[in-house]
Write a protein that holds these residues in place. Structure first.
Motif, PDB file in Angstrom:
ATOM      1  N   LEU A  53     -14.382  -6.941   5.074  1.00  0.00           N
ATOM      2  CA  LEU A  53     -15.485  -7.120   3.786  1.00  0.00           C
ATOM      3  C   LEU A  53     -15.071  -8.171   2.849  1.00  0.00           C
ATOM      4  O   LEU A  53     -15.485  -9.104   2.567  1.00  0.00           O
ATOM      5  N   SER A  54     -13.793  -8.044   2.589  1.00  0.00           N
ATOM      6  CA  SER A  54     -13.267  -8.744   1.499  1.00  0.00           C
ATOM      7  C   SER A  54     -13.169 -10.322   1.973  1.00  0.00           C
ATOM      8  O   SER A  54     -13.275 -11.186   1.214  1.00  0.00           O
ATOM      9  N   THR A  71      -9.139   3.170   5.576  1.00  0.00           N
ATOM     10  CA  THR A  71     -10.275   2.093   5.225  1.00  0.00           C
ATOM     11  C   THR A  71      -9.936   0.698   5.039  1.00  0.00           C
ATOM     12  O   THR A  71     -10.721  -0.034   4.883  1.00  0.00           O
ATOM     13  N   LEU A  72      -8.656   0.568   5.355  1.00  0.00           N
ATOM     14  CA  LEU A  72      -8.107  -0.842   5.238  1.00  0.00           C
ATOM     15  C   LEU A  72      -8.620  -1.833   6.003  1.00  0.00           C
ATOM     16  O   LEU A  72      -9.270  -2.735   5.866  1.00  0.00           O
ATOM     17  N   ALA A 130     -12.993  -5.189  -1.979  1.00  0.00           N
ATOM     18  CA  ALA A 130     -12.796  -3.777  -0.841  1.00  0.00           C
ATOM     19  C   ALA A 130     -11.347  -3.197  -0.605  1.00  0.00           C
ATOM     20  O   ALA A 130     -10.822  -2.268  -0.708  1.00  0.00           O
ATOM     21  N   PHE A 131     -10.526  -4.566  -0.393  1.00  0.00           N
ATOM     22  CA  PHE A 131      -9.125  -4.219  -0.115  1.00  0.00           C
ATOM     23  C   PHE A 131      -8.427  -3.409  -1.153  1.00  0.00           C
ATOM     24  O   PHE A 131      -7.222  -2.817  -0.842  1.00  0.00           O
ATOM     25  N   TYR A 173     -10.442  -1.241  -3.733  1.00  0.00           N
ATOM     26  CA  TYR A 173     -11.396  -0.223  -4.146  1.00  0.00           C
ATOM     27  C   TYR A 173     -11.797   0.707  -2.954  1.00  0.00           C
ATOM     28  O   TYR A 173     -11.678   1.874  -3.161  1.00  0.00           O
ATOM     29  N   LEU A 174     -11.647   0.390  -1.724  1.00  0.00           N
ATOM     30  CA  LEU A 174     -11.824   1.278  -0.559  1.00  0.00           C
ATOM     31  C   LEU A 174     -10.472   2.333  -0.476  1.00  0.00           C
ATOM     32  O   LEU A 174     -10.876   3.529  -0.261  1.00  0.00           O
ATOM     33  N   LEU A 202     -17.627  -5.634  -2.922  1.00  0.00           N
ATOM     34  CA  LEU A 202     -17.295  -5.698  -1.667  1.00  0.00           C
ATOM     35  C   LEU A 202     -15.983  -6.800  -1.410  1.00  0.00           C
ATOM     36  O   LEU A 202     -15.079  -6.620  -0.528  1.00  0.00           O
ATOM     37  N   GLU A 236     -10.834   6.391  -0.838  1.00  0.00           N
ATOM     38  CA  GLU A 236     -10.218   7.274   0.139  1.00  0.00           C
ATOM     39  C   GLU A 236      -9.333   8.092  -0.490  1.00  0.00           C
ATOM     40  O   GLU A 236      -9.350   9.475   0.056  1.00  0.00           O
ATOM     41  N   TYR A 243       0.725  -1.331  -0.176  1.00  0.00           N
ATOM     42  CA  TYR A 243       0.041   0.056  -0.060  1.00  0.00           C
ATOM     43  C   TYR A 243       1.081   1.134   0.126  1.00  0.00           C
ATOM     44  O   TYR A 243       0.046   2.539   0.034  1.00  0.00           O
ATOM     45  N   ALA A 263     -11.962  -2.677   4.963  1.00  0.00           N
ATOM     46  CA  ALA A 263     -11.980  -3.489   3.666  1.00  0.00           C
ATOM     47  C   ALA A 263     -11.619  -4.864   3.547  1.00  0.00           C
ATOM     48  O   ALA A 263     -12.142  -5.854   2.989  1.00  0.00           O
TER      49      ALA A 263
END
Length: 810
Positions: free
Chosen positions: A784-785, A777-778, A303-304, A306-307, A300, A311, A122, A781
């Motif tokens: 959700l993932s 947001t990670l 999410a890891f 796209y969130l 979703l 952000e 990241y 995320a």
């Protein structure tokens, strides 16, 4: 290659393929081919071997960086099918090779390094003084391809095997889709599969980051069609998994276009199978609602990725960048390129000087036979798949009208935000996908003799019109005049053969299957000839780098490099070698650093800049050190400058200014900067937290003191030192609001220095600074993932285990 030898090689190829078609008919009689899936898997494998024999059998590679090295090193090309000698790999129909060279392929190595060292993806400290992770979008750090490459250890052979495997999956599911939900003849499926692999959009993007997702489009289509036919937890999970695979490719212009055409085709299929049902409206709405739910769950699951993108979307300015793009309509003289790239155009790259101005835009070829078969898709009698066919015809015409600037469509497109700015090379994927269906329908109609006979004549008329327009605007002249003349003759011969075979298929019913097979083979031969695959043997530049890279890895430490030209660590190549490079070819760089970089290079003439990128790809062509603010270069921590060894005047100017040559390789010279600042240093006194921290060129006179960077990882840095009074510690890495810090275990604020660097106030005495980065947001995320992945994988595994047990029970 003269016209006669090209003609002989072409018909030799046709003969070989006819023999292989006979062999396939013999194999189809064997008992073990009674399993449709096994038969389709073997046919897909055969098609892959026929399309990519140079990679499968002769050891060449798909990887662009290896091709680039082959060009630099004058390596021999590995060709199986004949290629005109006047072409190089830069002009052989490749679309945007720079995206792979300078973005996605280096990031595959970056992710391989992260897998091996458990580093965070990241934050990338090796690009432009520190860049975000998946938020850059175009470099595909989290794509299925990149993750598989990194997990398998990387290298050219892994790259090629994955490419072949994913394209095999694409071909396999084209066959499954045609013979399964569409219920077409197997020959129609094979013809569609060949067209899928060899249409101009596909062959122009093999290896490009523009369309790595292309291999997963058939999987999404097939799973979506199955979900409409047989709604169950398994089919829902399978459709979700396929969408997740496609959406993991974050080159969003192509991915968005692909998803839109998949949804449109799914709606067309739902209309087709529900048209005779009294409750068809409800069934169609249910199908579309289910499809929307699949997309939401897939999002979703990712999410890891796209969130963090959402952000930071305002920070990176991704949407703003696309809204400033201008769509250029194509010249009508490029109409011929839809049929063949061989006369005036070589797909994306122009064969002749000046042709690009005539073409006006990227136009991918689809072949005379392919477009002729697509024209046969309209049946003369009732057709259960007519809604799907109509939607695909509509997509083809709307997109082509948009590309060529037809009034009405252009005005409507300009009303759509973001979509109106997508370039033609991104939206033409919709044409390619729709034509796969139309080619399949046309082939099936030819086998049944149910096509409208006038439509192929109209299609050939468009080819003739394109040839006339191009000849009128551009003319028929040198260079490569014999090749152009032969190409025109071949187009005419193929047009005649197409119309003759279609006419014969309507007159001689019992020979239709043979005549249609001949068309399939002719289409293969034509598209192979148009593809002009030029590839080189593997070199694996990332695991066997040149001596300049080896020298830098051994000596640069945490300092940075600045490459003038397309060598060594230029663009994003530093990320591949874990060498910190100041340039970037990703559009998601941080705005503070972008301002710093442009101030540092504001003397650089516009012709040496690569668009809006933070690039120094071209300034080695001039010899002026005054183009750069060398104090800003030194403050950035640039210890080594790399430039071409051929530019002796530039090298001598560096020497005269006190720089030292420390390494010379086959292509480059490495020069050491004697004025480089330490990467982390103390400034006195401490700075107020609300103050604007701007450094001046005389800070060296105030005794800048280096401090120790005791640990340096992608998203975690530890600095130790001793301060004689309350002071400011500066780390010349990019500031971002997501970074947090502690001094001696107590959380503190990270200040913004010089508009882009990080500053930390420290007390008198010994101190230890710890900094770390995580997208805000990670955590949510990841939750959700994980939930979605457990649902998808768990559902698929449970059903597969049940099926396996039931088979064993029998």
């Amino acid at each position: 290659m003269n016209a006669m030898s090209a003609r002989i090689e072409y018909w030799t190829l046709v003969t070989i393929l006819l023999k292989m078609s006979i062999l396939k008919n013999w194999l189809s009689g064997l008992k073990w081919t009674n399993s449709p899936m096994l038969r389709q898997a073997l046919i897909a494998l055969t098609i892959i071997c026929l399309v990519f024999p140079d990679v499968v059998f002769t050891g060449s590679t798909f990887r662009m960086t290896d091709h680039q090295w082959g060009v630099f090193d004058h390596s021999e090309r590995t060709e199986v099918y004949p290629v005109p000698q006047h072409l190089s790999w830069y002009t052989s129909g490749l679309n945007d090779p720079g995206g792979a060279l300078f973005q996605s392929e280096p990031m595959m190595e970056f992710m391989r390094y992260n897998f091996a060292t458990f580093n965070s993806p990241y934050w990338n400290p090796y690009s432009s003084a520190g860049a975000l992770g998946p938020e850059t979008l175009v470099d595909l750090k989290f794509s299925v391809f990149t993750l598989a490459y990194a997990a398998l250890g990387g290298g050219t052979h892994v790259y090629d095997l994955l490419t072949l495997f994913f394209y095999w999956i694409g071909v396999f599911f084209v066959l499954r889709m045609c013979e399964g939900p569409l219920r077409l003849h197997p020959i129609a499926g094979i013809t569609a599969a060949i067209f899928y692999l060899l249409n101009g959009f596909a062959v122009a993007n093999v290896g490009s980051n523009v369309a790595q997702s292309y291999a997963f489009i058939p999987l999404c289509l097939y799973s979506s069609f199955v979900l409409i036919e047989r709604r169950s937890r398994f089919s829902f999970a399978a459709a979700t998994a396929s969408y997740m695979a496609l959406m993991s490719f974050t080159f969003l212009p192509t991915t968005i276009s692909s998803i839109l055409v998949i949804v449109a085709c799914t709606a067309g299929f739902s209309l087709s199978i529900s048209w005779q049902n009294p409750n068809r409206i409800q069934r169609i709405l249910d199908a579309l609602g289910t499809q929307a739910l699949v997309g939401i769950v897939a999002f979703l699951g990712l999410a890891f990725i796209y969130l963090p993108v959402i952000e930071n979307i305002a920070v990176t300015g991704t949407l703003e960048g696309y809204t400033h793009r201008v769509f250029w309509t194509a010249s009508w003289s490029a109409l011929l390129s839809l049929f063949s790239p061989s006369h005036f155009f070589e797909s994306y790259r122009a064969a002749d000087v000046g042709v690009q101005q005539v073409a006006g835009n990227t136009i991918f070829h689809y072949g005379v036979i392919g477009l002729g078969l697509a024209a046969c898709s309209w049946r003369s009698d009732a057709d259960r798949l007519r809604p799907l066919m109509v939607i695909n015809i509509f997509i083809v015409f709307v997109v082509l009208f948009r590309v060529f600037g037809v009034p009405g469509i252009t005005e409507i497109a300009n009303m759509l935000p973001i979509l109106r700015n997508l370039g033609e090379q991104y939206i033409l994927v919709a044409v390619s996908v729709s034509l796969i269906f139309l080619v399949a329908f046309g082939t099936d109609n030819t086998l049944r003799g149910s096509f409208v006979s006038c439509l192929p004549f109209i299609m050939i008329g468009f080819a003739a019109l394109g040839a006339a327009l191009a000849a009128h605007i551009y003319g028929l002249h040198s260079p490569n005049l014999p090749f152009k003349q032969f190409s025109l003759v071949l187009i005419a011969l193929l047009s005649t053969a197409l119309l003759l075979i279609l006419w014969l298929s309507q007159r001689f019913v019992k020979y239709r299957i043979y005549l249609t097979s001949v068309l399939m083979v002719l289409m293969f031969a034509e598209l192979i000839a148009d593809a002009k695959f030029i590839r080189y043997a593997p070199h694996d530049i990332f695991t066997k780098p040149t001596s300049d890279v080896a020298f830098l890895k051994a000596n640069v430490g945490l300092a940075r490099t600045m490459t003038l030209g397309q060598y060594a660590t230029s663009m994003e190549a530093g990320s591949a070698y874990q060498i910190q490079e100041v340039t970037s070819l990703n559009p998601g760089y941080l705005p503070g650093y972008a301002h710093y970089f442009r101030e540092m290079t504001k003397g650089l003439p516009k012709q040496y800049q690569w668009g809006d990128f933070l690039s120094l790809a071209f300034p080695h062509k001039d010899q002026h050190l005054s183009f750069y603010n060398w104090w800003m270069v030194s403050l950035l921590g640039v210890k080594f400058i790399i430039l071409p060894s051929t530019n002796l005047e530039y090298i001598n100017e560096f020497k005269r200014d006190g720089y030292r040559v420390v390494h010379v390789s086959k292509f480059t010279t490495v020069i050491e900067n004697p004025h480089v600042f330490p990467r982390a240093f103390i400034l006195n006194p401490q700075i107020e937290e609300n103050g604007e921290i701007t450094l001046s060129p005389d800070i060296r006179a105030n005794s800048v003191t280096a401090v120790k960077i005791s640990s340096y990882r992608n998203a975690a840095v530890t600095i130790q030192g001793t301060a004689s009074q309350p002071s400011l510690v500066v780390l010349t890495d990019n500031w971002h609001s997501g970074w947090r810090a502690q001094v001696n275990g107590k959380e503190t604020k990270i200040l913004q220095v010089q508009g882009t660097f990080r500053g930390i106030n420290v007390p008198t005495g010994d101190f230890q600074i710890e900094m770390w980065y995580t997208p805000k947001t990670l955590p949510i995320a990841i939750i959700l993932s994980t939930i979605v992945l457990f649902f998808v994988l768990g559902t698929l595994l449970v059903v597969l285990i049940k099926k396996t047990r039931s088979v064993h029970a029998r």
